[in-house]
Each structure stands twice: as structure tokens, then as C-alpha cells.
Write an enzyme that holds these catalytic residues in place. Sequence first.
Site, PDB file in Angstrom:
ATOM      1  CG  HIS A  71      71.044  55.209  86.955  1.00 44.64           C
ATOM      2  ND1 HIS A  71      71.650  55.858  88.015  1.00 44.64           N
ATOM      3  CD2 HIS A  71      70.030  54.492  87.497  1.00 44.64           C
ATOM      4  CE1 HIS A  71      71.043  55.518  89.132  1.00 44.64           C
ATOM      5  NE2 HIS A  71      70.043  54.704  88.842  1.00 44.64           N
ATOM      6  CG  HIS A  84      65.975  52.281  86.430  1.00 41.52           C
ATOM      7  ND1 HIS A  84      66.491  51.163  87.044  1.00 41.52           N
ATOM      8  CD2 HIS A  84      66.332  53.328  87.213  1.00 41.52           C
ATOM      9  CE1 HIS A  84      67.120  51.515  88.162  1.00 41.52           C
ATOM     10  NE2 HIS A  84      67.035  52.832  88.287  1.00 41.52           N
TER      11      HIS A  84
HETATM   12  P1  5GP Z   1      68.680  53.649  91.466  1.00 42.84           P
HETATM   13  O1  5GP Z   1      68.035  53.063  92.662  1.00 42.84           O
HETATM   14  O2  5GP Z   1      69.860  54.518  91.823  1.00 42.84           O
HETATM   15  O3  5GP Z   1      67.731  54.316  90.520  1.00 42.84           O
HETATM   16  O4  5GP Z   1      69.230  52.397  90.632  1.00 42.84           O
HETATM   17  C1  5GP Z   1      70.483  51.839  90.755  1.00 42.84           C
HETATM   18  C2  5GP Z   1      70.450  50.535  89.996  1.00 42.84           C
HETATM   19  O5  5GP Z   1      71.791  50.145  89.720  1.00 42.84           O
HETATM   20  C3  5GP Z   1      69.796  49.372  90.757  1.00 42.84           C
HETATM   21  O6  5GP Z   1      68.709  48.872  90.000  1.00 42.84           O
HETATM   22  C4  5GP Z   1      70.927  48.361  90.908  1.00 42.84           C
HETATM   23  O7  5GP Z   1      70.470  47.036  90.775  1.00 42.84           O
HETATM   24  C5  5GP Z   1      71.889  48.749  89.797  1.00 42.84           C
HETATM   25  N1  5GP Z   1      73.281  48.465  90.084  1.00 42.84           N
HETATM   26  C6  5GP Z   1      73.957  48.823  91.214  1.00 42.84           C
HETATM   27  N2  5GP Z   1      75.247  48.423  91.124  1.00 42.84           N
HETATM   28  C7  5GP Z   1      75.380  47.825  89.908  1.00 42.84           C
HETATM   29  C8  5GP Z   1      76.496  47.205  89.245  1.00 42.84           C
HETATM   30  O8  5GP Z   1      77.613  47.140  89.755  1.00 42.84           O
HETATM   31  N3  5GP Z   1      76.268  46.699  88.006  1.00 42.84           N
HETATM   32  C9  5GP Z   1      75.040  46.765  87.400  1.00 42.84           C
HETATM   33  N4  5GP Z   1      74.931  46.221  86.172  1.00 42.84           N
HETATM   34  N5  5GP Z   1      73.979  47.336  88.000  1.00 42.84           N
HETATM   35  C10 5GP Z   1      74.140  47.857  89.239  1.00 42.84           C
END
Ligand code: 5GP
Length: 135
Positions: A100, A102
Site C-alpha cells: 500500500h 500512503h
Molecule cells: P503501514 O504501517 O503498514 O505502512 O500502514 C498500515 C496502515 O493501515 C496504517 O496507517 C493503519 O492505520 C491502516 N489500517 C490498518 N488496518 C486498517 C483497516 O482495517 N482499515 C483502514 N481503512 N485502514 C487500516
Amino acid sequence: MASDCIFCRIAAGEVDALVVAEDDRTMAFLDSSPISEGHTLVIPKAHYKGIVDIPEEEAAGVMTMAKRLAMLYENRLGIGEFNVMQSSGKAAGQTVFHFHMHIVPRRTDDGLSLWLHKNERLRTDIREVYRKIVG
Ligand code: 5GP
Ligand code: ZN
């Protein structure tokens, strides 16, 4: 689809998300714990862990969607400045292991500190690294 992957389940419509844009291969939805107004995640609908295993054309699709959102948010939210970030792997801070990107809309003096800072502790010879990379 990985049934234990929350983003696969969002892509399949099994788990709700506030979807702001979608096409046949990608989906964009609001982060449930936003760090700024409009904080959005863009994913490929298919499951890939990170930047190493995502195919080039899927990665390009994610970036194209990010670019479209930037224009949309400038229009709708009046925010035209962004950090576009991606973490691959635990060491990089990835917490959801479905690729993903951001999209973090930024405002002047919003108090966030998200980008690269000087690393005073790092002792590395960039020429040596360069030789390793290019051979
Ligand atoms: P990472 O730390 O892996 O780059 O980012 C994961 C992101 O996914 C975090 O910013 C977290 O808030 C978001 N996230 C985790 N679970 C969910 C979910 O069930 N729904 C949504 N909309 N965002 C999520
Ligand atoms: Zn997944």
C-alpha cells in the site's frame, strides 16, 4: 486472496472502508487512523507483500491512482501538498503486509515530521555502496 489479510478483505468488499476511488486493479480508501486530513491508502486489489514482489505494472497502477487522488484532493480539500510514502518490510515499519502507498496531505505547520532526516550515526562510504550496486 489471502483471507487473513485485512486489505484483501477490503478489496473483496468483505470489510467496510471509505473507498474514495477504484478501478479494475487498484483501490483507494481512507486510512482508519489518519495522521492528517485525507490520509489515504492506495492498494493493488491483488495481494503482494511489498516493493520487491509487486509486479511493475501493478506498482505503476498504484502510482497512477495516487497521482489522480492528488489532483482530486487539491480540488475537493484544497490541499495540494503531499507526502507519498510506502513501507516494505518490518524493518521499514510496515504493519499491514499487503502493498500500500500512503497519500498524506500536508499543510504548512501541521506539526508532522515524516520525511528523511540526517542520520548522524551512519558511517557509510557511498562510493563503496555505489560499487556494490553497479558492479
Ligand atoms: P503501514 O504501517 O503498514 O505502512 O500502514 C498500515 C496502515 O493501515 C496504517 O496507517 C493503519 O492505520 C491502516 N489500517 C490498518 N488496518 C486498517 C483497516 O482495517 N482499515 C483502514 N481503512 N485502514 C487500516
Ligand atoms: Zn492482501
